[in-house]
Design a protein around this motif. Sequence first.
Motif, PDB file in Angstrom:
ATOM      1  N   LYS A  13       0.830  -1.203   0.000  1.00 62.54           N
ATOM      2  CA  LYS A  13       0.000   0.000   0.000  1.00 62.54           C
ATOM      3  C   LYS A  13       0.864   1.251   0.000  1.00 62.54           C
ATOM      4  O   LYS A  13       0.537   2.243  -0.656  1.00 62.54           O
ATOM      5  N   GLU A  16       2.350   1.771  -3.563  1.00 60.27           N
ATOM      6  CA  GLU A  16       1.339   2.290  -4.479  1.00 60.27           C
ATOM      7  C   GLU A  16       1.076   3.772  -4.224  1.00 60.27           C
ATOM      8  O   GLU A  16       0.983   4.572  -5.160  1.00 60.27           O
ATOM      9  N   THR A 138      -1.113   7.217   4.264  1.00 61.23           N
ATOM     10  CA  THR A 138      -1.507   5.848   3.934  1.00 61.23           C
ATOM     11  C   THR A 138      -2.122   5.163   5.149  1.00 61.23           C
ATOM     12  O   THR A 138      -3.137   4.470   5.031  1.00 61.23           O
ATOM     13  N   GLU A 142      -5.936   3.867   5.519  1.00 58.26           N
ATOM     14  CA  GLU A 142      -6.174   2.469   5.891  1.00 58.26           C
ATOM     15  C   GLU A 142      -7.124   2.383   7.082  1.00 58.26           C
ATOM     16  O   GLU A 142      -8.006   1.519   7.122  1.00 58.26           O
TER      17      GLU A 142
END
Length: 148
Positions: A13, A16, A138, A142
């Motif tokens: 993640k 990305e 991130t 999440e």
Amino acid sequence: MTGVSVRDVDAQKFIEAYAAFLKRQGKLPIPGWVDTVKTGHYKELPPQSMDWFYVRAASVARHVYLRKSVGVGALRKVHGGQKNRGSRPSHHVDASGSVDRKILQALEKIGIVEQHEKGGRRISQAGQRDLDRIAQTTMEAEQEDDDE
């Protein structure tokens, strides 16, 4: 939430998210051969994704962040793979050194990594700050996904 580092976030993640950030930023110099080059001689075709250079750059930046210093040889081992040798057993083959070298040079040009006095490259303070900021966003995204 404070004190979030790259180690606290899932690697895929983070890579990305950081690749998307690099592409959005538009400062990473891209060589002209990215659409035709293979990433190693064990591959049959070049990467199919048009954004593979950004993803590899994000992966390299994360790798340099997690270690004290990293050279091209270490990155070649990490990004290498199994060569299909027909009826003979497969063996590990290192990736292309040119690709990893150009990515390190591009990251150095935008100030994410810097030369290490003992050889190789290390993460710069500005690079560490950027990577920690992306890791924090991130982690927040999440947690929002988990709440829903």
